[in-house]
Design an enzyme around this catalytic site. Structure first.
Site, PDB file in Angstrom:
ATOM      1  N   ALA A   1      -2.833  -6.722   6.337  1.00  0.00           N
ATOM      2  CA  ALA A   1      -3.920  -5.665   6.951  1.00  0.00           C
ATOM      3  C   ALA A   1      -5.026  -5.068   5.905  1.00  0.00           C
ATOM      4  O   ALA A   1      -5.984  -4.574   6.488  1.00  0.00           O
ATOM      5  CB  ALA A   1      -3.236  -4.594   7.490  1.00  0.00           C
ATOM      6  N   GLY A   2      -4.852  -5.060   4.619  1.00  0.00           N
ATOM      7  CA  GLY A   2      -5.837  -4.550   3.613  1.00  0.00           C
ATOM      8  C   GLY A   2      -7.216  -5.385   3.847  1.00  0.00           C
ATOM      9  O   GLY A   2      -7.293  -6.666   4.182  1.00  0.00           O
TER      10      GLY A   2
ATOM     11  N   GLY B   1      -8.145  -3.021   6.105  1.00  0.00           N
ATOM     12  CA  GLY B   1      -8.092  -2.247   7.168  1.00  0.00           C
ATOM     13  C   GLY B   1      -8.990  -2.107   8.501  1.00  0.00           C
ATOM     14  O   GLY B   1      -8.726  -1.543   9.444  1.00  0.00           O
ATOM     15  N   GLY B   2     -10.103  -3.191   8.141  1.00  0.00           N
ATOM     16  CA  GLY B   2     -11.148  -2.987   9.162  1.00  0.00           C
ATOM     17  C   GLY B   2     -10.570  -3.520  10.584  1.00  0.00           C
ATOM     18  O   GLY B   2     -10.811  -2.997  11.634  1.00  0.00           O
ATOM     19  N   LYS B   3      -9.900  -4.732  10.375  1.00  0.00           N
ATOM     20  CA  LYS B   3      -9.354  -5.328  11.604  1.00  0.00           C
ATOM     21  C   LYS B   3      -8.205  -4.780  12.065  1.00  0.00           C
ATOM     22  O   LYS B   3      -7.967  -4.613  13.543  1.00  0.00           O
ATOM     23  CB  LYS B   3      -9.069  -6.793  11.118  1.00  0.00           C
TER      24      LYS B   3
ATOM     25  N   ASP C   1       6.496  -7.475   1.327  1.00  0.00           N
ATOM     26  CA  ASP C   1       6.035  -9.031   1.010  1.00  0.00           C
ATOM     27  C   ASP C   1       6.075  -9.616   2.511  1.00  0.00           C
ATOM     28  O   ASP C   1       6.935  -9.698   3.223  1.00  0.00           O
ATOM     29  CB  ASP C   1       7.088  -9.480   0.323  1.00  0.00           C
TER      30      ASP C   1
ATOM     31  N   ASP D   1      -4.531 -12.469   8.909  1.00  0.00           N
ATOM     32  CA  ASP D   1      -5.840 -12.435   8.187  1.00  0.00           C
ATOM     33  C   ASP D   1      -5.360 -12.863   6.752  1.00  0.00           C
ATOM     34  O   ASP D   1      -5.138 -11.963   5.809  1.00  0.00           O
ATOM     35  CB  ASP D   1      -6.550 -11.104   8.335  1.00  0.00           C
TER      36      ASP D   1
ATOM     37  N   CYS E   1     -11.374 -16.021   5.879  1.00  0.00           N
ATOM     38  CA  CYS E   1     -12.837 -15.975   5.704  1.00  0.00           C
ATOM     39  C   CYS E   1     -13.231 -16.974   4.806  1.00  0.00           C
ATOM     40  O   CYS E   1     -13.854 -16.875   3.641  1.00  0.00           O
ATOM     41  CB  CYS E   1     -13.197 -14.478   5.151  1.00  0.00           C
TER      42      CYS E   1
END
Length: 463
Positions: free
Chosen positions: A268-269, A271-273, A318, A336, A389
């Site tokens: 998640a880091g 945290g935008g998504k 993890d 992601d 990305c």
């Protein structure tokens, strides 16, 4: 002889400090530069100059290195690193800005005097004056003439490593669009617009803003400091690339949300998504768990989630073990995945000089383990979004193809159809049905790759 400054102009000092930190300590320019601008108390005009000098120099570093090597008559690895940074900054001003040549040279000499010896000061003056004796087009022709082959020509003038040029070509050719390579490389060297999102159900785009072409909650707000807009809306309006928005929305809007669904953002880091998913989960009556293995990044996730009135549990585990510890526990999962970041070179230009083909091999091994874990954690009938990305085939199509071979119960969904249905305008996805590959030159977004997968129920349950 023109008068030489006794001190370096503050904007150039800030640009040099950031460029130096990028080289010395792998700092991220997009994180460090705003801090240095504030610390130096730069005016808006000087802040703009510092930003242009920093990002412009980092983007075109490979090209400038070739120019410097010719002008200096020696390989760049024979030049002291601090002086090479000064020369890169000076070359950018001489070849790519409207800065007066005498100012570019004199300010660079002043910088060299601060970081080098008396001899390197004279060396800096001589190299930059040699660069200034020729026009930018003359230098371009000299660099092209020195290239080893066609790939090296493209790499030199676009300031990309050769291996990245080849990776981009393969990714575009997989879509039948190999002819777009030069356009893509050029797009990587254009500063991206600042794009924002109004979290669905929690905020609206401000009056006078321009809606995004594709993402329903996305917009641009023209000039000004976007942070002021974020703070005015208590974080419910935030900066986020349109491609990142589409990646999260592809998961949340792949099908109608059933109340009580359990969602997981596996990596998640920062945290935008996760914040966008939390807003979507809140609207649909779902729950969300956000996992981030790095504690500092997990704290960023908590901050990003704070504006959303949903109780989101943030794990620091993890991700490769969650499938084993929580088998078939989640109805929707966003992976992601950590990647090379080659799709975001517009906003993180230094990344192109940090990554190597060896990094791809290491990352694809991690991506495979994370995807296997996500499949194990996915409930039958659930939806999994694999996102990177990066357009590198090894990190995108290759990972998905291998996962489908390994997991008999895994099935690819029509990702393109989902993305087209949620998008405001139809996207050009090059007739790819199973994936959605976004591109900076084609869509104005980062080069996000999105693939939606589902897990079938065991055969005995379907009978």
């Amino acid at each position: 002889m023109s008068e030489r400054p006794t001190r370096v102009q503050p904007a150039r000092q800030v640009a040099y400090d950031v460029i130096s930190a990028v080289r010395e300590s792998d700092a991220y320019a997009n994180l460090l530069l705003p801090t240095r601008i504030v610390r130096a108390g730069l005016s808006p005009a000087d802040a703009g100059l510092a930003t242009e000098l920093t990002y412009g120099t980092l983007r075109m570093q490979g090209y400038y290195d070739r120019v410097i090597a010719i002008a200096a008559g020696r390989p760049i690895d024979k030049i002291d690193a601090p002086i090479l940074d000064v020369l890169r900054l000076g070359a950018h001003q001489l070849l790519s800005t409207r800065v007066a040549p005498h100012a570019a040279v004199n300010e660079s000499v002043a910088l060299a005097r601060m970081v080098g010896s008396r001899s390197t000061t004279g060396f800096t003056n001589g190299v930059l004056r040699e660069i200034g004796r020729h026009t930018p087009e003359e230098w371009r022709q000299r660099i092209l003439a020195a290239a080893k082959n066609q790939d090296d020509e493209l790499a030199s003038v676009s300031s990309h490593p050769v291996w990245v040029v080849r990776a981009f070509r393969r990714a575009l050719e997989a879509e039948g669009r190999g002819a777009e390579l030069e356009e893509l490389l050029a797009a990587d060297n254009v500063a991206p617009r600042v794009n924002l999102i109004a979290l669905p159900g929690l905020a609206d785009a401000p009056e006078g803003s321009t809606p995004d072409r594709y993402s329903p909650p996305g917009f641009t707000a023209g000039g000004g400091d976007p942070q002021a807009l974020v703070e005015a809306n208590d974080g419910r309006v935030r900066v986020q690339d349109e491609g990142s928005q589409l990646a999260a929305l592809a998961l949340s809007r792949a099908r109608p949300i059933l109340p009580g669904e359990r969602w997981l953002d596996l990596c998640a880091g920062p945290g935008g998504k996760a914040a966008l998913l939390a807003a979507e989960a809140l609207t649909g009556g779902a729950t969300l768990v956000a996992n981030e293995v790095v504690p500092a990044r997990a704290e960023l996730v908590r901050r990003a989630l704070a504006p959303v009135p949903l109780d989101v549990e943030v794990w620091e585990r993890d991700g490769t073990t969650i499938g084993a510890s929580h088998p078939e526990a989640f109805d929707r999962i966003l992976l992601d995945a950590p990647c090379t970041g080659l799709g975001a070179l517009r906003r993180r230009p230094e990344a192109r000089w940090r990554k190597t083909p060896r990094d791809v091999a290491e990352l694809t091994a991690l991506q495979t383990r994370l995807l296997d874990s996500a499949v194990d954690a996915l409930a039958p009938g659930g939806v999994l979004a694999y996102v990177t990305c990066s357009p590198h085939i090894g990190e995108t199509r290759g990972i998905i193809a291998d996962a489908l071979d390994r997991h008999d119960d895994l099935e690819a969904l029509s990702t393109a159809e989902v993305v087209q249905q949620l998008a405001v305008e139809r996207l050009d996805l090059a007739d790819d049905v199973l994936h959605a590959q976004l591109w900076p030159h084609r869509h104005g977004t980062d080069a996000m790759f999105i693939a939606l997968l589902t897990k079938n129920a065991p055969a005995e349950e379907r009978d």
